[in-house]
Design a protein around this motif. Structure first.
Motif, short mmCIF file in Angstrom:
data_model
loop_
_atom_site.label_atom_id
_atom_site.label_comp_id
_atom_site.label_asym_id
_atom_site.label_seq_id
_atom_site.Cartn_x
_atom_site.Cartn_y
_atom_site.Cartn_z
N VAL A 15 0.84 -1.20 0.00
CA VAL A 15 0.00 0.00 0.00
C VAL A 15 0.87 1.25 0.00
N LYS A 16 2.07 1.15 0.57
CA LYS A 16 3.01 2.27 0.61
C LYS A 16 3.94 2.27 -0.61
N VAL A 17 4.14 1.11 -1.20
CA VAL A 17 5.04 1.00 -2.35
C VAL A 17 4.37 1.47 -3.64
N ALA A 18 3.06 1.22 -3.77
CA ALA A 18 2.36 1.53 -5.03
C ALA A 18 2.57 2.98 -5.48
N PRO A 19 2.43 3.99 -4.60
CA PRO A 19 2.66 5.37 -5.05
C PRO A 19 4.09 5.62 -5.49
N LEU A 20 5.05 4.97 -4.85
CA LEU A 20 6.46 5.12 -5.25
C LEU A 20 6.67 4.65 -6.68
N ILE A 21 6.09 3.52 -7.01
CA ILE A 21 6.26 2.99 -8.36
C ILE A 21 5.63 3.93 -9.38
N ARG A 22 4.45 4.47 -9.08
CA ARG A 22 3.83 5.41 -10.01
C ARG A 22 4.70 6.64 -10.20
N ALA A 23 5.28 7.13 -9.10
CA ALA A 23 6.13 8.33 -9.19
C ALA A 23 7.40 8.05 -9.99
N ILE A 24 7.99 6.88 -9.80
CA ILE A 24 9.20 6.52 -10.56
C ILE A 24 8.88 6.39 -12.04
N GLU A 25 7.74 5.78 -12.34
CA GLU A 25 7.37 5.57 -13.75
C GLU A 25 7.10 6.88 -14.48
#
Length: 353
Positions: A15-25
């Motif tokens: 739940v905390k990782v999902a936004p990180l991946i979107r931001a990196i992408e």
């Protein structure tokens, strides 16, 4: 191109990782590798979790499955060390405070790599808790300490001292990124509830579930204070079996997928929980929340948000539930930087250094 390896150790981490991946992408300056410490067929990962969060499944599963914290630590260290031989990286991001999180952190620093900790600076100040030991070790090793609030930043800064490479960054609570992203995607579960007319109960803490006498007195306190307000308890099988054996005054149901649980808590009259994440989400949604613990990792949920701590005291619990039912809850607001842009701040900091 900065290569970022993200290590998740348990379901709540995603739940905390999902936004990180979107931001990196969204950036051209970084790539990522998502690693999960557990098995690919981990029963705690319901099939819908990655679809619900709109994120890819992990690229690598380390396959570690054990109930022994020391065995988890040693096996993750060995597996993660081997992984880094195959997948070179510039920075490793570890999440929260699990044994697997600490193991990955130790391997990262032994290899001389940069380490980022999300969420840093959380403390119970109880060294009898294994997670407290993990937090201290991870924060001490980290080059980037990403904190959710002022108090967490103060703790992290004080412990870092004059360490030149230690960087404390108050980036906000990344759970809010996920809540904002999914606000319009929440789904009402297939249960008969009227918005604003029910209370949600969650209990997961093993120590509380193991103390039947104490738990029963707390359940009785809830039942006597809720009157005609239904109490809905989405629970994993172990917790459901325990609570069903102690009371029939509330409705236990199987644990829900992320989007359905999010709808249930967002539309509740109030929430009673032993989960820090659930209390943080309640503050974001402005829903009254009672935490069955004597401390919280994020004091902002109490000082500014909708959360109240009652410990494991049945009388305090009864009084707080009564106020919840009568609509006598305290005013609440969002803490600073709980604005849904935490992941963007983190990625920008990593790219700038």
């Amino acid at each position: 191109m900065k290569r970022i390896t993200i290590v998740a150790g348990a379901r709540p981490n995603f739940v905390k990782v999902a936004p990180l991946i979107r931001a990196i992408e969204k950036t051209d300056g970084a790539s990522y590798l998502l690693v999960y410490a557990g098995r690919e067929d981990d029963p705690t990962l319901e099939s819908s979790i990655f679809d619900d969060l709109q994120m890819p499944r992990p690229t690598v599963f380390l396959g570690v499955d054990s109930t022994s914290l020391n065995e988890i630590t040693s096996r993750v260290m060995a597996q993660f060390d081997a992984l880094l031989n195959q997948h070179p990286t510039d920075v490793v991001i570890v999440v929260d405070d699990l044994a697997s999180t600490m193991a990955a952190a130790i391997v990262t620093k032994k290899r001389g790599l940069q380490l980022a900790h999300l969420v840093a600076g959380t403390r119970s100040f109880n060294m009898q808790m294994p997670k407290e030991v993990n937090r201290l070790v991870i924060d001490a090793l980290s080059d980037y300490l990403f904190t959710a609030g002022v108090k967490n930043s103060s703790v992290a800064t004080r412990e870092q001292g004059d360490k030149p490479e230690g960087g404390v960054y108050m980036v906000g609570n990344i759970l809010m990124d996920t809540l904002r992203f999914n606000h319009q995607r929440l789904r009402q579960p297939a249960i008969d509830v009227e918005p604003g007319k029910y209370i949600v109960l969650t209990v997961n803490r093993k120590a509380l579930l193991a103390d039947s006498a104490k738990l029963q007195s707390m359940l009785e306190a809830i039942a006597s204070a809720t009157a005609d307000v239904p109490v809905i308890a989405p629970l994993r099988p172990e917790a459901r079996n325990v609570i069903d054996g102690l009371t029939s005054s509330l409705e236990t149901i199987p644990s829900l997928p992320y989007l359905e649980f999010g709808w249930l808590t967002a539309h509740a009259l109030g929430i009673i929980t032993d989960s820090g994440n659930v209390a943080e989400e309640a503050t974001f949604n402005g829903v009254p929340c009672i935490t069955l613990n004597s401390y919280t990792e994020h004091q902002e949920t109490v000082s500014k948000g909708s959360n109240v701590l009652v410990g494991e005291n049945p009388q305090l619990l009864h009084e707080a539930v009564g106020k919840m039912v009568r609509g006598e809850w305290k005013p609440c607001a969002l803490p600073d930087r709980w604005d849904g842009r935490t992941a963007e701040r983190i990625v920008q900091i990593l790219l700038d250094r």
